[in-house]
Motif scaffolding. Structure first.
Motif, PDB file in Angstrom:
ATOM      1  N   GLY A 168      -1.292   0.995 -42.162  1.00 30.38           N
ATOM      2  CA  GLY A 168      -0.092   1.407 -43.237  1.00 30.38           C
ATOM      3  C   GLY A 168       0.875   0.336 -43.202  1.00 30.38           C
ATOM      4  N   LEU A 169       1.165  -0.396 -41.960  1.00 31.06           N
ATOM      5  CA  LEU A 169       2.255  -1.472 -42.109  1.00 31.06           C
ATOM      6  C   LEU A 169       1.496  -2.618 -43.074  1.00 31.06           C
ATOM      7  N   CYS A 170       0.263  -2.787 -43.049  1.00 33.90           N
ATOM      8  CA  CYS A 170      -0.245  -4.064 -43.893  1.00 33.90           C
ATOM      9  C   CYS A 170      -0.575  -3.661 -45.243  1.00 33.90           C
ATOM     10  N   ALA A 171      -0.698  -2.311 -45.567  1.00 34.07           N
ATOM     11  CA  ALA A 171      -1.076  -2.040 -46.922  1.00 34.07           C
ATOM     12  C   ALA A 171       0.164  -1.927 -47.815  1.00 34.07           C
ATOM     13  N   GLN A 172      -0.215  -2.200 -48.992  1.00 26.42           N
ATOM     14  CA  GLN A 172       0.944  -2.287 -50.345  1.00 26.42           C
ATOM     15  C   GLN A 172       1.197  -0.833 -50.497  1.00 26.42           C
ATOM     16  N   GLY A 173       2.462  -0.667 -50.479  1.00 24.74           N
ATOM     17  CA  GLY A 173       3.182   0.725 -51.052  1.00 24.74           C
ATOM     18  C   GLY A 173       3.159   1.680 -49.830  1.00 24.74           C
ATOM     19  N   GLU A 174       3.207   3.053 -50.221  1.00 22.65           N
ATOM     20  CA  GLU A 174       3.564   4.038 -49.392  1.00 22.65           C
ATOM     21  C   GLU A 174       2.315   4.618 -48.671  1.00 22.65           C
ATOM     22  N   THR A 175       2.575   4.685 -47.126  1.00 24.18           N
ATOM     23  CA  THR A 175       1.493   5.492 -46.368  1.00 24.18           C
ATOM     24  C   THR A 175       2.298   6.599 -45.799  1.00 24.18           C
ATOM     25  N   ILE A 176       1.666   7.737 -45.749  1.00 22.08           N
ATOM     26  CA  ILE A 176       2.419   8.734 -45.088  1.00 22.08           C
ATOM     27  C   ILE A 176       1.099   9.215 -43.809  1.00 22.08           C
ATOM     28  N   VAL A 177       1.525   9.006 -42.441  1.00 23.38           N
ATOM     29  CA  VAL A 177       0.600   9.515 -41.487  1.00 23.38           C
ATOM     30  C   VAL A 177       1.347  10.826 -41.271  1.00 23.38           C
ATOM     31  N   ASN A 178       0.109  11.870 -41.201  1.00 21.19           N
ATOM     32  CA  ASN A 178       0.508  13.056 -40.782  1.00 21.19           C
ATOM     33  C   ASN A 178       0.109  13.396 -39.284  1.00 21.19           C
ATOM     34  N   ARG A 179       0.322  14.630 -38.697  1.00 21.04           N
ATOM     35  CA  ARG A 179       0.091  15.014 -37.520  1.00 21.04           C
ATOM     36  C   ARG A 179       0.309  14.037 -36.494  1.00 21.04           C
ATOM     37  N   LYS A 194       6.201  13.821 -39.768  1.00 17.83           N
ATOM     38  CA  LYS A 194       5.237  12.792 -40.584  1.00 17.83           C
ATOM     39  C   LYS A 194       5.846  11.371 -40.289  1.00 17.83           C
ATOM     40  N   ILE A 195       5.104  10.444 -40.570  1.00 16.22           N
ATOM     41  CA  ILE A 195       5.775   9.034 -40.693  1.00 16.22           C
ATOM     42  C   ILE A 195       5.377   8.418 -41.982  1.00 16.22           C
ATOM     43  N   LYS A 196       6.519   7.718 -42.481  1.00 11.99           N
ATOM     44  CA  LYS A 196       6.314   7.307 -43.856  1.00 11.99           C
ATOM     45  C   LYS A 196       6.407   5.639 -43.959  1.00 11.99           C
ATOM     46  N   ILE A 197       5.678   4.979 -44.251  1.00 11.42           N
ATOM     47  CA  ILE A 197       5.942   3.443 -44.058  1.00 11.42           C
ATOM     48  C   ILE A 197       5.514   2.894 -45.715  1.00 11.42           C
ATOM     49  N   TYR A 198       6.392   1.875 -45.808  1.00 12.21           N
ATOM     50  CA  TYR A 198       6.246   0.875 -46.729  1.00 12.21           C
ATOM     51  C   TYR A 198       5.698  -0.210 -46.205  1.00 12.21           C
ATOM     52  N   GLY A 199       4.484  -0.606 -46.539  1.00 12.51           N
ATOM     53  CA  GLY A 199       3.958  -1.576 -45.733  1.00 12.51           C
ATOM     54  C   GLY A 199       4.097  -2.973 -46.482  1.00 12.51           C
ATOM     55  N   GLY A 200       3.188  -3.983 -46.068  1.00 13.78           N
ATOM     56  CA  GLY A 200       3.129  -5.471 -46.835  1.00 13.78           C
ATOM     57  C   GLY A 200       4.450  -6.042 -46.031  1.00 13.78           C
ATOM     58  N   LYS A 201       5.219  -5.909 -45.258  1.00 11.47           N
ATOM     59  CA  LYS A 201       5.989  -6.798 -44.514  1.00 11.47           C
ATOM     60  C   LYS A 201       5.570  -7.320 -43.428  1.00 11.47           C
ATOM     61  N   VAL A 236       9.945   5.406 -41.463  1.00 11.12           N
ATOM     62  CA  VAL A 236      10.885   6.590 -41.081  1.00 11.12           C
ATOM     63  C   VAL A 236      10.080   7.818 -40.882  1.00 11.12           C
ATOM     64  N   ARG A 237      10.608   8.584 -39.731  1.00 12.97           N
ATOM     65  CA  ARG A 237       9.825   9.990 -39.431  1.00 12.97           C
ATOM     66  C   ARG A 237      10.520  10.911 -40.383  1.00 12.97           C
ATOM     67  N   ILE A 238       9.673  11.581 -40.678  1.00 14.59           N
ATOM     68  CA  ILE A 238      10.224  13.108 -41.708  1.00 14.59           C
ATOM     69  C   ILE A 238      10.108  14.079 -40.551  1.00 14.59           C
ATOM     70  N   LYS A 239      10.905  14.673 -40.370  1.00 17.83           N
ATOM     71  CA  LYS A 239      11.266  15.730 -39.485  1.00 17.83           C
ATOM     72  C   LYS A 239      10.344  17.051 -40.390  1.00 17.83           C
ATOM     73  N   SER A 240       9.586  17.877 -39.413  1.00 16.84           N
ATOM     74  CA  SER A 240       9.099  19.032 -39.985  1.00 16.84           C
ATOM     75  C   SER A 240       9.991  20.301 -40.752  1.00 16.84           C
ATOM     76  N   GLU A 241       9.674  20.882 -41.421  1.00 18.39           N
ATOM     77  CA  GLU A 241      10.877  21.696 -42.083  1.00 18.39           C
ATOM     78  C   GLU A 241      11.289  22.718 -41.358  1.00 18.39           C
ATOM     79  N   GLU A 242      10.436  23.159 -40.094  1.00 16.43           N
ATOM     80  CA  GLU A 242      10.805  24.124 -39.105  1.00 16.43           C
ATOM     81  C   GLU A 242      11.972  23.778 -38.385  1.00 16.43           C
ATOM     82  N   ASN A 243      12.317  22.420 -38.307  1.00 18.74           N
ATOM     83  CA  ASN A 243      13.438  22.151 -37.273  1.00 18.74           C
ATOM     84  C   ASN A 243      14.945  22.728 -37.861  1.00 18.74           C
TER      85      ASN A 243
END
Ligand code: UD1
Length: 429
Positions: A388-399, A10-17, A422-429
């Protein structure tokens, strides 16, 4: 096999910058795929540089290795060496073609060099039905006999013969497939109503570097004098215009200042003009583009068209930028029938978009808010990242595996522009 391991990342973004800085553009995925496949046209060594490190590239290399080509890839260095002197099978199986439609362009080269090929029909994909009828009728005009059996296209020909081919539509893949076949056909071929996309031009240049006689690439009419054989080459793939456009759109959406290096601005002109309409300042240099967007964007209408029109591969990313513009944007998709899947996800960020048939009406909002999202295809994923980069707060993009098919080191490049991603690695890794 790296890409499979990253399957559920997944990708996690804190947007608004606002994004600020410089990005080096990678080699073009859509140019590299047919160019790597072109090495099937010769028994000599080929070397390719600036090949992007992407899942789709790994898939095409697996297919070429399956056919018996000797493949030495060093994708960390973006180079691939190949020798297709000893082909062991003329069959491109379902599993490899299904995961990547561009595989069907092996049909033309295999038929031209070996007089036979069996290639799986690619089937549908998320953005539309995408048939290959123009590929097949073009190859038939060169004298191939084509039949469909158990989901496979089976082609045969004693020797392909040059002919006049008028494409019903300027399809990129059909132009590439038939162009490659014509380089080894007997006599002259005249291809009309060809795709003029820069990736077709890059393929024609690569083929010429292998001894093919081609004129007119980048125009509607391509003339090919068939040769009895082609030779090896060392060829550098062009920069990726969609990747460049995506980073610029991210700069636009976040009201930043982004410079992309490694491509001719000319290949992105239709997009740059729209960025200017939306209020950005664009500086074009021989091998770089700089975008600056200081004030709120203006809503802008556009329609996707074959090159040199606005590319369908940039529709989703530009739409994401328009969700935070002042006023409305009317966006019409004419190339693929089902390419608005990012709309319902952008709506989860608070975007106001209405779809009527092939047209989307975007009513610009002051702000978006972060939310969990699901990527559906390659360019849709890029548009969700921009959202997500322009949104306020946290966005998680799955798949996010869709994104890995087409963007090299995307989160690293965005971090260099100051994005909090940041990239959140899948749990299987
Ligand atoms: C290529 C690009 C893709 C881009 C598209 C349009 C690659 C690997 N992919 O895809 O990123 O979005 O060009 O710029 O280079 N069609 C038919 N019959 C055919 C062939 C195409 O009906 O035989 C239709 C397709 O369904 C689509 C339209 O024509 O609606 C355009 O397709 P085409 O230009 O062939 O795109 P691709 O080569 O598949």
């Amino acid at each position: 096999m790296q890409g499979w391991v990253h399957g559920m990342d997944k990708i996690k973004i804190y947007g608004g910058k606002p994004l600020r800085g410089t990005v080096q553009v990678s080699g073009s995925k859509n140019a590299a795929l047919p160019i790597l496949i072109a090495s099937l046209l010769t028994d000599q060594d080929c070397q390719f540089e600036s090949v992007p490190q992407l899942q789709d590239i790994r898939t095409v290399l697996r297919l070429l290795a399956h056919l018996g080509c000797r493949v030495e890839a060093d994708l960390d260095k973006n180079t691939v060496r190949m020798n297709c002197g000893e082909i062991t099978t003329l069959e491109a199986p379902y599993d490899l073609v299904r995961t990547m439609r561009a595989s069907v362009v092996v049909l033309g080269p295999l038929l031209a060099r070996f007089g036979q090929a069996k290639v799986s029909l690619p089937g549908g994909c998320a953005i539309g039905a995408r048939p290959i009828n123009y590929h097949l009728s073009g190859l038939e005009r060169l004298g191939a006999e084509i039949r469909l059996e158990n989901g496979y296209v089976i082609g045969s020909a004693q020797k392909l013969k040059g002919n006049r081919i008028v494409f019903e539509f300027p399809s990129v893949g059909a132009t590439e497939n038939v162009l490659m076949a014509a380089t080894l056909a007997e006599g002259e071929s005249l291809l009309e109503n060809c795709a003029k996309e820069p990736e077709v031009v890059d393929l024609a240049r690569a083929l010429r570097s292998m001894g093919a006689e081609i004129e007119g690439e980048g125009t509607e009419v391509i003339r090919v004098q068939g040769k009895s054989s082609l030779h090896g080459t060392t060829y550098r793939v062009m920069g990726d215009r969609v990747e460049a456009g995506t980073f610029l759109a991210a700069g636009l959406a976040t009201r930043g200042a982004v410079r992309v290096e490694g491509l001719d601005p000319e290949v992105l002109e239709a997009v740059l003009v729209k960025f200017e309409d939306a209020g950005a300042r664009i500086h074009r240099e021989p091998n770089a583009i700089t975008l600056e967007a200081w004030s709120r964007l203006q809503g802008t209408d556009f329609t996707t068209l074959p090159y040199p029109g606005f590319p369908t591969d940039m529709q989703a990313q530009f739409m994401a930028a328009m969700t935070v513009a002042e006023g409305a944007s009317l966006i019409t998709e004419t190339i693929f029938e089902n390419r608005f899947m990012h709309v319902s996800e952008l709506a989860r960020l608070g975007a106001d978009i209405t779809i009527r048939g092939h047209t989307a009406l975007v009513r610009g909002q002051e702000k978006l808010q972060g939310a969990p999202l699901m990527a559906t295809d390659l360019r849709a994923s890029a548009s969700l990242i921009i959202g997500g980069l322009c949104a306020q707060g946290e966005t998680i993009v799955n798949r996010i595996y869709h994104l890995d098919r087409g963007y090299e080191k995307v989160e690293q490049k965005l971090r260099e522009l100051g994005a909090d991603i940041v990239r959140i690695k899948s749990e299987e890794n």
